[in-house]
Every structure is written in structure tokens, then in C-alpha cells.
Design a protein around this motif. Sequence first.
Motif, mmCIF file in Angstrom:
data_model
loop_
_atom_site.group_PDB
_atom_site.id
_atom_site.type_symbol
_atom_site.label_atom_id
_atom_site.label_comp_id
_atom_site.label_asym_id
_atom_site.label_seq_id
_atom_site.Cartn_x
_atom_site.Cartn_y
_atom_site.Cartn_z
ATOM 1 N N LEU A 95 -17.613 3.982 11.942
ATOM 2 C CA LEU A 95 -16.443 4.838 12.077
ATOM 3 C C LEU A 95 -15.195 4.015 12.318
ATOM 4 C CD1 LEU A 95 -16.255 6.655 15.537
ATOM 5 C CD2 LEU A 95 -17.835 4.787 15.102
ATOM 6 N N ILE A 96 -14.101 4.563 11.813
ATOM 7 C CA ILE A 96 -12.804 3.973 12.100
ATOM 8 C C ILE A 96 -12.215 4.720 13.284
ATOM 9 C CG2 ILE A 96 -11.631 5.425 10.372
ATOM 10 C CD1 ILE A 96 -9.693 2.910 10.085
ATOM 11 N N ILE A 97 -11.653 3.964 14.214
ATOM 12 C CA ILE A 97 -10.982 4.535 15.382
ATOM 13 C C ILE A 97 -9.540 4.077 15.336
ATOM 14 C CG2 ILE A 97 -10.863 4.600 17.898
ATOM 15 C CD1 ILE A 97 -13.879 4.024 17.914
ATOM 16 N N VAL A 98 -8.633 5.046 15.260
ATOM 17 C CA VAL A 98 -7.214 4.711 15.132
ATOM 18 C C VAL A 98 -6.381 5.650 15.997
ATOM 19 C CG1 VAL A 98 -7.253 3.652 12.842
ATOM 20 C CG2 VAL A 98 -7.113 6.127 13.037
ATOM 21 N N ALA A 99 -5.246 5.152 16.428
ATOM 22 C CA ALA A 99 -4.281 5.989 17.126
ATOM 23 C C ALA A 99 -3.628 6.942 16.127
ATOM 24 C CB ALA A 99 -3.219 5.120 17.807
ATOM 25 N N GLY A 100 -3.158 8.066 16.631
ATOM 26 C CA GLY A 100 -2.554 9.069 15.761
ATOM 27 C C GLY A 100 -1.099 8.844 15.456
ATOM 28 N N ASP A 101 -0.536 7.716 15.924
ATOM 29 C CA ASP A 101 0.887 7.436 15.687
ATOM 30 C C ASP A 101 1.072 6.177 14.859
ATOM 31 O OD1 ASP A 101 0.033 5.655 17.620
ATOM 32 O OD2 ASP A 101 1.856 5.783 18.835
ATOM 33 N N LEU A 102 0.197 6.009 13.841
ATOM 34 C CA LEU A 102 0.269 4.835 12.953
ATOM 35 C C LEU A 102 0.608 5.309 11.533
ATOM 36 C CD1 LEU A 102 -2.923 2.849 14.075
ATOM 37 C CD2 LEU A 102 -0.650 2.882 15.125
ATOM 38 N N PRO A 103 1.846 5.717 11.299
ATOM 39 C CA PRO A 103 2.187 6.327 10.008
ATOM 40 C C PRO A 103 2.138 5.368 8.824
ATOM 41 C CG PRO A 103 4.172 5.959 11.297
ATOM 42 C CD PRO A 103 3.012 5.664 12.202
ATOM 43 N N LEU A 104 1.998 4.066 9.073
ATOM 44 C CA LEU A 104 1.937 3.099 7.983
ATOM 45 C C LEU A 104 0.504 2.720 7.614
ATOM 46 C CD1 LEU A 104 4.888 0.759 9.036
ATOM 47 C CD2 LEU A 104 4.935 2.683 7.454
ATOM 48 N N LEU A 105 -0.465 3.317 8.283
ATOM 49 C CA LEU A 105 -1.856 3.080 7.927
ATOM 50 C C LEU A 105 -2.107 3.566 6.500
ATOM 51 C CD1 LEU A 105 -4.605 2.134 9.171
ATOM 52 C CD2 LEU A 105 -5.094 4.566 9.543
ATOM 53 N N THR A 106 -2.868 2.787 5.747
ATOM 54 C CA THR A 106 -3.163 3.120 4.350
ATOM 55 C C THR A 106 -4.666 3.059 4.097
ATOM 56 O OG1 THR A 106 -3.025 0.817 3.610
ATOM 57 C CG2 THR A 106 -0.976 2.128 3.575
ATOM 58 N N THR A 107 -5.080 3.662 2.997
ATOM 59 C CA THR A 107 -6.487 3.577 2.617
ATOM 60 C C THR A 107 -6.891 2.132 2.321
ATOM 61 O OG1 THR A 107 -5.870 4.107 0.333
ATOM 62 C CG2 THR A 107 -6.599 5.922 1.726
ATOM 63 N N ASP A 108 -5.974 1.338 1.784
ATOM 64 C CA ASP A 108 -6.278 -0.069 1.519
ATOM 65 C C ASP A 108 -6.567 -0.822 2.812
ATOM 66 O OD1 ASP A 108 -5.972 0.278 -1.179
ATOM 67 O OD2 ASP A 108 -3.953 -0.579 -1.277
ATOM 68 N N ALA A 109 -5.809 -0.532 3.860
ATOM 69 C CA ALA A 109 -6.031 -1.189 5.146
ATOM 70 C C ALA A 109 -7.393 -0.790 5.716
ATOM 71 C CB ALA A 109 -4.916 -0.825 6.125
ATOM 72 N N VAL A 110 -7.742 0.486 5.603
ATOM 73 C CA VAL A 110 -9.041 0.957 6.078
ATOM 74 C C VAL A 110 -10.166 0.272 5.305
ATOM 75 C CG1 VAL A 110 -10.548 2.972 6.280
ATOM 76 C CG2 VAL A 110 -8.118 3.169 6.842
ATOM 77 N N THR A 111 -10.008 0.180 3.995
ATOM 78 C CA THR A 111 -11.016 -0.474 3.162
ATOM 79 C C THR A 111 -11.176 -1.938 3.549
ATOM 80 O OG1 THR A 111 -10.595 1.016 1.312
ATOM 81 C CG2 THR A 111 -11.645 -1.089 0.798
ATOM 82 N N LYS A 112 -10.073 -2.613 3.828
ATOM 83 C CA LYS A 112 -10.151 -4.023 4.223
ATOM 84 C C LYS A 112 -10.961 -4.195 5.497
ATOM 85 C CE LYS A 112 -7.410 -8.181 4.946
ATOM 86 N NZ LYS A 112 -6.070 -8.816 4.824
ATOM 87 N N LEU A 113 -10.733 -3.334 6.484
ATOM 88 C CA LEU A 113 -11.502 -3.403 7.712
ATOM 89 C C LEU A 113 -12.990 -3.186 7.438
ATOM 90 C CD1 LEU A 113 -9.191 -1.381 10.125
ATOM 91 C CD2 LEU A 113 -9.778 -3.802 10.367
ATOM 92 N N ARG A 114 -13.296 -2.198 6.612
ATOM 93 C CA ARG A 114 -14.697 -1.882 6.346
ATOM 94 C C ARG A 114 -15.413 -3.023 5.631
ATOM 95 N NH1 ARG A 114 -16.150 2.829 3.356
ATOM 96 N NH2 ARG A 114 -18.071 2.744 4.596
ATOM 97 N N THR A 115 -14.714 -3.690 4.723
ATOM 98 C CA THR A 115 -15.349 -4.791 3.999
ATOM 99 C C THR A 115 -15.577 -6.008 4.895
ATOM 100 O OG1 THR A 115 -13.200 -5.618 3.214
ATOM 101 C CG2 THR A 115 -14.375 -4.075 1.789
ATOM 102 N N LYS A 116 -14.833 -6.119 5.976
ATOM 103 C CA LYS A 116 -14.966 -7.257 6.888
ATOM 104 C C LYS A 116 -16.008 -7.026 7.975
ATOM 105 C CE LYS A 116 -11.626 -9.874 5.178
ATOM 106 N NZ LYS A 116 -11.886 -11.211 4.590
#
Length: 205
Positions: A95-116
Motif C-alpha cells: 500500500l501507498i501511504i500519503v498525506a492528503g495535502d500533496l497536490p503534486l503527487l503523480t501516478t508516475d511518482a507512485v509507480t516509481k516507488l512501487r518499482t523500487k
Amino acid sequence: MAGGDAVAGFAAVVLAGGSARRMGGSDKPSIIVAGRSMRDRVLDAVAAADPRVVVGGSADVPDGVRYTREQPQGGGPVAAIAAGLAATGQATRELIIVAGDLPLLTTDAVTKLRTKLSTMDAALFVDQDRRRQLLCGVWRADALRRRIAELGSGVHGASMRALIEPLTVVEVEWAGADPPPWFDCDTEDDLRKVREWLTAREAAR
């Protein structure tokens, strides 16, 4: 389902209980930037997750998104994470855990975390000073469940550092000219910057 491209076993917990003390004490994740609330922009970025769970803040969530609160309320981020994890169900493996005030979060950033993540317990972004962004990462659900069980009643009021201390973590750098996905909005100046960045990003599409 979060969408047609939802990934089995992958969930998202969005921590939305923060207040904007330096911006009049409002419900910070609900603040609108470039036409959408910060919380909903975060939910867009984690659209591949199923389920998506919002913890705290406004209970008025989009269709298909679950809502919960830590009990008792005011227990801090680790208690909120425990509540969010419980709401995802036992089928969740990652699971990804993120704060709700990160309006610049992108699907690419999420994918990068998951691949690492690989075999580690968590993958967290780090800034240029190697500071871990503790509320912008991907976690192994079983490691997180184990750690929360170890904390027991101490989960209420526990720090994120206490939660993560015994876990194995891969630190993920963010390169390039784009603003970092963990940029949060604590001041009116932060909001101004984010609105400028988002306007420029959408104009470039």
C-alpha cells in the motif's frame, strides 16, 4: 474498484486529517488548487489502488473511496495509518501511504516507488538532504501490520520514526526539473507556488 486499471493487492491510505493552522485553521486537504481539492488530486494519483481509503478530514469522499477515522481521534499519524490499513482488508499486500495535502503527487511518482520496493519493507522518497518523506511512500502490508501489532496501545501518539525504525527501507531520489511529489502546502506562499506549477503543467499538455 478504483478503476479499470486497478492492481490486485495494492491499496492506498490517504491521511487527510490535517488542519491549516497557518492558513486560518481550515481543513487543509479540502483546499482547492487548479480546480480540484488537494485530497482529490492525491486520490487521482493513486487511482490504480483498490481500495483507496481516506482517513480523517471530510467524510464526503468520491464514489468508490472508503472513509474511516482513527479511534480515539487525535491519535496522530501512526494511529491514522493503523485505521486506514485495517480498512483496506487482509487481501492488501502493498500500500501507498500519503498525506492528503500533496497536490503534486503523480501516478508516475507512485509507480516509481512501487518499482523500487522489491523485498524491502518500505520505499520512501528522500529530498536533497536525504531526509525521508515519511508520508510519501509505499509499504509492505505484512510488515506494517506486524509493526503496528508490536506497538499495541502505543500506536496512539507514536511517531512515524518510531513506526519505521526497525523496518528495512529503500530511499528513492527524485531527479529532474519537476517539483517533488512530496511538496505539501503549509502556507499561502506554498499554495501560490503549487497553483503556478499546476497551471504550467496543464498548459504543457
